[in-house]
Design a protein around this motif. Structure first.
Motif, PDB file in Angstrom:
ATOM      1  N   LEU A 156       0.873  -0.949  -0.139  1.00  0.00           N
ATOM      2  CA  LEU A 156      -0.084  -0.121  -0.231  1.00  0.00           C
ATOM      3  C   LEU A 156       0.617   0.947  -0.289  1.00  0.00           C
ATOM      4  O   LEU A 156       0.755   2.027  -0.444  1.00  0.00           O
ATOM      5  CB  LEU A 156      -0.761  -0.377   1.153  1.00  0.00           C
ATOM      6  N   ALA A 157       1.805   0.695   0.800  1.00  0.00           N
ATOM      7  CA  ALA A 157       2.598   2.112   0.786  1.00  0.00           C
ATOM      8  C   ALA A 157       3.600   2.477  -0.481  1.00  0.00           C
ATOM      9  O   ALA A 157       3.567   3.856  -0.642  1.00  0.00           O
ATOM     10  CB  ALA A 157       3.369   2.274   2.118  1.00  0.00           C
ATOM     11  N   GLU A 158       4.049   1.777  -1.522  1.00  0.00           N
ATOM     12  CA  GLU A 158       4.329   1.551  -2.408  1.00  0.00           C
ATOM     13  C   GLU A 158       3.726   1.903  -3.405  1.00  0.00           C
ATOM     14  O   GLU A 158       3.889   3.085  -4.111  1.00  0.00           O
ATOM     15  CB  GLU A 158       4.524   0.487  -2.975  1.00  0.00           C
ATOM     16  N   LYS A 159       2.504   1.815  -3.729  1.00  0.00           N
ATOM     17  CA  LYS A 159       1.387   2.617  -4.246  1.00  0.00           C
ATOM     18  C   LYS A 159       1.094   3.911  -4.215  1.00  0.00           C
ATOM     19  O   LYS A 159       0.789   4.353  -4.817  1.00  0.00           O
ATOM     20  CB  LYS A 159       0.162   1.439  -3.666  1.00  0.00           C
ATOM     21  N   LEU A 160       1.188   4.125  -2.796  1.00  0.00           N
ATOM     22  CA  LEU A 160       1.478   6.240  -2.931  1.00  0.00           C
ATOM     23  C   LEU A 160       2.686   6.906  -2.514  1.00  0.00           C
ATOM     24  O   LEU A 160       2.294   7.561  -3.192  1.00  0.00           O
ATOM     25  CB  LEU A 160       0.640   5.608  -1.192  1.00  0.00           C
ATOM     26  N   GLY A 161       3.378   5.704  -3.045  1.00  0.00           N
ATOM     27  CA  GLY A 161       4.233   6.644  -3.945  1.00  0.00           C
ATOM     28  C   GLY A 161       5.707   6.105  -2.913  1.00  0.00           C
ATOM     29  O   GLY A 161       6.927   7.161  -2.984  1.00  0.00           O
ATOM     30  N   TYR A 162       5.398   5.740  -1.810  1.00  0.00           N
ATOM     31  CA  TYR A 162       6.929   5.520  -1.173  1.00  0.00           C
ATOM     32  C   TYR A 162       7.819   4.139  -1.233  1.00  0.00           C
ATOM     33  O   TYR A 162       7.787   3.625  -2.575  1.00  0.00           O
ATOM     34  CB  TYR A 162       6.397   4.625   1.196  1.00  0.00           C
TER      35      TYR A 162
END
Length: 255
Positions: free
Chosen positions: A235-241
């Motif tokens: 989820l974090a990676e999907k948001l840009g992290y």
């Protein structure tokens, strides 16, 4: 003897190199506590905030076993620093300490695609509403176990209003999902995000996460993210992290 450290800056060298916002909260005196055995020149320290305690410096069995009198909870996540802290934790808590892996995300100001986040935040079915957390939302979160950690580290609404920031999604007037500041430090927040079980897999966590990140950016705050599991990483990676590294922690039951 173990003391609460009033001059918290003296513990800064003990936690040098830790990119952990909850430690920063404690060192800055914004939230949390720091305990040491030597108040003048500490070589070991415990930073405790919410469900987390972090051990830095030279391993010390007394600090690893210490529980402040004010702490009434029976669950804690202990994070060992230098080599030797894990052994100290295991020696004291034995079977009550379950070793787990957590996932650190990189802290990279300026990486977020605000246009993409805005699009994500708008991707909600019409039966859902999204908005910033207000006092009514705050009190509703206090009443429901699944979302209580959105506000649990703030003693009241006034404290949350000053230090915290959150977004909630509702359906038919009921809380369905949210993203909020588990803790706060100077310059940012540590994000807590969850969706009520019956509303999962509908993109709600992604939408409220995107909205919270945008709100942070508009206020000059950094939205720090630490992942408990691989779902949270995704989820974090999907948001840009971007993923940084795994680290060991201990879930202590009967703390």
């Amino acid at each position: 003897m173990i003391y609460e450290l009033e001059e918290r800056e003296r513990a800064v060298p003990v936690f040098a190199g830790w990119e952990e916002t909850m430690i920063w909260s404690c060192l800055q005196g914004v939230m949390g506590h720091i305990y040491v055995k030597d108040r003048e020149n500490p070589v070991s320290a415990m930073a405790i905030l919410g469900d987390f305690c972090f051990f830095g410096g030279e391993p010390d069995g007394d600090l690893a076993a210490f529980k402040p009198e004010w702490c009434k909870q029976d669950f804690m996540i202990a994070v060992p620093g230098q080599a030797g802290w894990s052994e100290a934790i295991e020696n004291h808590y034995c079977a009550r300490a379950k070793k787990v892996v957590r996932y650190a995300m990189k802290k990279e100001p300026g990486i977020f695609d605000e246009r993409k986040l805005a699009e994500t935040a708008r991707m909600l079915p019409p039966e859902y509403t999204i908005g910033l957390m207000d006092e009514a939302d705050f009190r509703d979160c206090q009443k429901e176990e699944w979302c209580s950690d959105f506000v649990s580290q703030f003693k009241d609404w006034e404290s949350y209003r000053k230090l915290g920031l959150g977004v909630v999604i509702r359906k038919d007037g009921r809380l369905a999902a949210g993203a909020s500041s588990y803790t706060a430090y100077r310059g940012g927040i540590e994000i807590e995000i969850d969706t009520k079980k019956e509303y999962r897999r509908k993109g709600l966590a992604c939408a409220c996460g995107a909205r919270l990140i945008l709100e942070c950016l508009s206020r000059g705050l950094y939205p720090s993210w630490d992942a408990q599991n691989k779902w949270s990483v995704a989820l974090a990676e999907k948001l840009g992290y971007h993923f940084s590294h795994v680290y060991d922690a201990y879930e202590i039951y009967g703390y």
